[in-house]
Design an enzyme around this catalytic site. Structure first.
Site, mmCIF file in Angstrom:
data_model
loop_
_atom_site.group_PDB
_atom_site.id
_atom_site.type_symbol
_atom_site.label_atom_id
_atom_site.label_comp_id
_atom_site.label_asym_id
_atom_site.label_seq_id
_atom_site.Cartn_x
_atom_site.Cartn_y
_atom_site.Cartn_z
ATOM 1 N N HIS A 44 -23.161 175.700 73.408
ATOM 2 C CA HIS A 44 -24.454 175.511 72.751
ATOM 3 C C HIS A 44 -25.248 174.445 73.501
ATOM 4 O O HIS A 44 -24.753 173.339 73.742
ATOM 5 C CB HIS A 44 -24.231 175.102 71.298
ATOM 6 C CG HIS A 44 -25.497 174.667 70.639
ATOM 7 N ND1 HIS A 44 -26.624 175.440 70.642
ATOM 8 C CD2 HIS A 44 -25.822 173.518 69.994
ATOM 9 C CE1 HIS A 44 -27.588 174.797 70.009
ATOM 10 N NE2 HIS A 44 -27.128 173.629 69.622
ATOM 11 N N ASN A 82 -33.107 173.120 73.015
ATOM 12 C CA ASN A 82 -32.089 173.602 72.078
ATOM 13 C C ASN A 82 -32.720 174.692 71.218
ATOM 14 O O ASN A 82 -33.553 174.399 70.358
ATOM 15 C CB ASN A 82 -31.603 172.424 71.214
ATOM 16 C CG ASN A 82 -30.612 172.832 70.139
ATOM 17 O OD1 ASN A 82 -30.426 174.010 69.862
ATOM 18 N ND2 ASN A 82 -29.982 171.851 69.508
ATOM 19 N N CYS A 110 -26.633 176.151 64.615
ATOM 20 C CA CYS A 110 -26.436 176.362 66.060
ATOM 21 C C CYS A 110 -25.152 177.133 66.373
ATOM 22 O O CYS A 110 -24.970 177.582 67.509
ATOM 23 C CB CYS A 110 -26.449 175.033 66.798
ATOM 24 S SG CYS A 110 -28.011 174.159 66.654
HETATM 25 N N1 ACO Z 1 -38.485 159.272 73.012
HETATM 26 C C1 ACO Z 1 -38.273 157.947 73.129
HETATM 27 N N2 ACO Z 1 -37.380 157.284 72.373
HETATM 28 C C2 ACO Z 1 -36.661 157.999 71.483
HETATM 29 C C3 ACO Z 1 -36.835 159.394 71.326
HETATM 30 C C4 ACO Z 1 -37.789 160.030 72.135
HETATM 31 N N3 ACO Z 1 -38.016 161.350 72.085
HETATM 32 N N4 ACO Z 1 -35.983 159.819 70.365
HETATM 33 C C5 ACO Z 1 -35.293 158.745 69.941
HETATM 34 N N5 ACO Z 1 -35.731 157.646 70.604
HETATM 35 C C6 ACO Z 1 -35.277 156.264 70.455
HETATM 36 C C7 ACO Z 1 -34.700 155.974 69.093
HETATM 37 O O1 ACO Z 1 -35.736 155.761 68.146
HETATM 38 C C8 ACO Z 1 -33.928 154.702 69.382
HETATM 39 O O2 ACO Z 1 -34.812 153.606 69.381
HETATM 40 P P1 ACO Z 1 -34.346 152.180 68.767
HETATM 41 O O3 ACO Z 1 -33.174 151.761 69.612
HETATM 42 O O4 ACO Z 1 -35.563 151.363 68.938
HETATM 43 O O5 ACO Z 1 -33.988 152.476 67.350
HETATM 44 C C9 ACO Z 1 -33.443 154.923 70.816
HETATM 45 O O6 ACO Z 1 -34.244 156.000 71.361
HETATM 46 C C10 ACO Z 1 -31.983 155.322 70.908
HETATM 47 O O7 ACO Z 1 -31.727 156.289 69.896
HETATM 48 P P2 ACO Z 1 -30.361 157.037 69.808
HETATM 49 O O8 ACO Z 1 -30.392 157.988 68.641
HETATM 50 O O9 ACO Z 1 -29.259 156.048 69.880
HETATM 51 O O10 ACO Z 1 -30.437 157.846 71.171
HETATM 52 P P3 ACO Z 1 -29.362 158.761 71.820
HETATM 53 O O11 ACO Z 1 -29.158 158.352 73.203
HETATM 54 O O12 ACO Z 1 -28.178 158.954 70.924
HETATM 55 O O13 ACO Z 1 -30.115 160.166 71.887
HETATM 56 C C11 ACO Z 1 -30.274 162.230 70.686
HETATM 57 C C12 ACO Z 1 -30.615 160.755 70.700
HETATM 58 C C13 ACO Z 1 -30.924 162.879 71.886
HETATM 59 C C14 ACO Z 1 -30.814 162.848 69.406
HETATM 60 C C15 ACO Z 1 -28.747 162.392 70.767
HETATM 61 O O14 ACO Z 1 -28.127 161.577 69.797
HETATM 62 C C16 ACO Z 1 -28.310 163.812 70.557
HETATM 63 O O15 ACO Z 1 -28.528 164.653 71.408
HETATM 64 N N6 ACO Z 1 -27.666 164.110 69.437
HETATM 65 C C17 ACO Z 1 -27.156 165.423 69.170
HETATM 66 C C18 ACO Z 1 -28.224 166.364 68.745
HETATM 67 C C19 ACO Z 1 -27.645 167.753 68.647
HETATM 68 O O16 ACO Z 1 -26.723 168.076 69.342
HETATM 69 N N7 ACO Z 1 -28.149 168.601 67.840
HETATM 70 C C20 ACO Z 1 -27.580 169.935 67.805
HETATM 71 C C21 ACO Z 1 -27.034 170.259 66.564
HETATM 72 S S1 ACO Z 1 -28.395 170.435 65.505
HETATM 73 C C22 ACO Z 1 -28.280 171.961 64.798
HETATM 74 O O17 ACO Z 1 -27.255 172.485 64.569
HETATM 75 C C23 ACO Z 1 -29.577 172.558 64.416
#
Ligand code: ACO
Length: 348
Positions: A266, A296, A124
């Site tokens: 980003h 993204n 990214c």
């Molecule tokens: N729908 C419903 N529930 C979901 C989904 C979904 N699409 N995805 C995850 N969950 C669930 C998880 O399974 C978890 O359930 P559990 O509590 O029963 O285990 C719950 O939601 C909470 O999960 P978290 O990972 O704690 O959720 P969070 O609020 O942190 O959001 C996310 C997850 C969106 C991935 C976030 O952590 C994030 O945006 N991270 C950064 C990602 C990023 O920036 N990537 C860019 C760099 S990647 C690159 O360079 C290619």
């Protein structure tokens, strides 16, 4: 004033197929409400079978070149009004094939002859790394005009049953044209801050398909061919590194956060964008957001956000802008410029 690379064209391209949150929820255990609340994303685009990263890169490249031509036509005293470029740098982590690089084929299809063309892989952060590479080659006198493209098709490497990554990622391409100019001109790239931390390499990865977990002719271990990400630590690292990198760059350029008009970060997650703004002491209106409409798009994210913001009048000539990215590697990078008077040729 000194020699500098100046942004003089901007374009973007998306595939034709849009996927709504509701469509994802019909296939996976997720909901529009969860995706919108936790990420801010409402829509993403995916390539059709047979469509690849280079197809999007060519479309974005054509549009950026068209944008640069219009700028040269309207600006009769612009330096280097010839439309052609003598360098192509393509940021991608989803190349058409592992070998050769995708950029030479893109340059060929754009009719750019035998110009140097190569890929940069920084996930990214790829677009900022590619921009810094091309700008450095221009300031060193190795190139006069460069086409810098960020293009990715992460839909081709996502695990079809992974609700998290499928909710976040979309395909797309964005591009800018750089020309040699002076550091005092609008559009001149005024400085960069780049960094990496390979200690976090396993947080964002595709395990199989490289020389470490090489092909044996058998299918890879289950899931290893797909993109995998540890969301929580990636979230934290994205906020820390984009805000710290932006601040280091501001110090280097001699701007304070109060001097800034826009941060184009980003487009990973709207909560990450707001947290970066908060760390820098900025208001939400200073943070460009288009991930609600495209998700993204990895290396395409920053140029697509620039295209949308410029087309919608959210970004106007004279604005002081910081671009900042974070991604796999781990990698991060930022660039600063005063926004030039250019007309983006945007996605249709
Ligand atoms: N729908 C419903 N529930 C979901 C989904 C979904 N699409 N995805 C995850 N969950 C669930 C998880 O399974 C978890 O359930 P559990 O509590 O029963 O285990 C719950 O939601 C909470 O999960 P978290 O990972 O704690 O959720 P969070 O609020 O942190 O959001 C996310 C997850 C969106 C991935 C976030 O952590 C994030 O945006 N991270 C950064 C990602 C990023 O920036 N990537 C860019 C760099 S990647 C690159 O360079 C290619």
């Amino acid at each position: 004033m000194s020699r500098a690379a100046v942004v003089c064209g901007l374009g973007g391209a998306l595939p034709a197929t849009a996927v709504t949150n509701e469509e994802l929820a019909a296939q996976l255990d997720t909901s529009d409400q969860w995706i919108r609340t936790r990420t801010g994303i409402g829509l993403r685009y995916v390539v059709a079978p047979g469509e690849s990263t280079s197809d999007l890169a060519v479309a974005a490249g054509e549009r950026a070149l068209e944008s640069a031509r219009r700028k040269a036509d309207s600006d009769s005293d612009a330096a280097g009004t010839e439309a052609e470029v003598d360098l192509v740098v393509l940021a991608t982590s989803t190349p058409d094939r592992p070998c050769p690089g995708t950029a030479p084929g893109v340059a060929h299809r754009l009719g750019l002859g035998t110009v140097p063309a190569f890929d940069v892989a920084a996930v990214c952060t790829g677009f900022v790394y590619a921009l810094a590479t091309a700008a450095s080659m221009i300031t060193a006198g190795v190139a006069e005009r460069a086409l810098v493209i960020g293009a990715d098709t992460f839909s081709t490497i996502l695990d079809p049953v992974d609700r998290t990554t499928r909710a976040i990622f979309g395909d797309g391409a964005g591009a800018v044209v750089l020309r040699a100019g002076e550091s005092g001109e609008p559009g001149a790239l005024l400085g960069f801050d780049l960094g990496s931390d390979g200690g976090g390499a396993d947080l964002i990865t595709v395990r199989a398909g490289g020389s470490r977990q090489r092909s044996t002719g058998e299918p890879p271990a289950e899931g290893d061919q797909f993109f995998a990400m540890e969301g929580r630590p990636v979230f934290t690292q994205a906020v820390i590194n984009m805000s710290e990198s932006s601040q280091r760059l501001l110090d280097r350029v001699g701007w304070t956060p109060g001097d800034l008009d826009k941060v184009v970060a980003h487009q990973a997650n709207v909560r990450i964008l707001h947290a970066v703004g908060e760390q820098l002491g900025l208001e939400d209106k200073q943070i460009v957001v288009n991930l609600d409409r495209v998700g993204n798009t990895v290396a395409a994210s920053i140029p697509l956000a620039l295209s949308d913001a410029a087309a919608e009048g959210d970004l106007v000539p004279g604005h002081r802008v910081v671009l900042t990215g974070f991604g796999g590697g781990l990698t991060w990078g930022s660039a600063a410029l005063v926004w030039p008077d250019i007309e983006p040729v945007t996605r249709s």
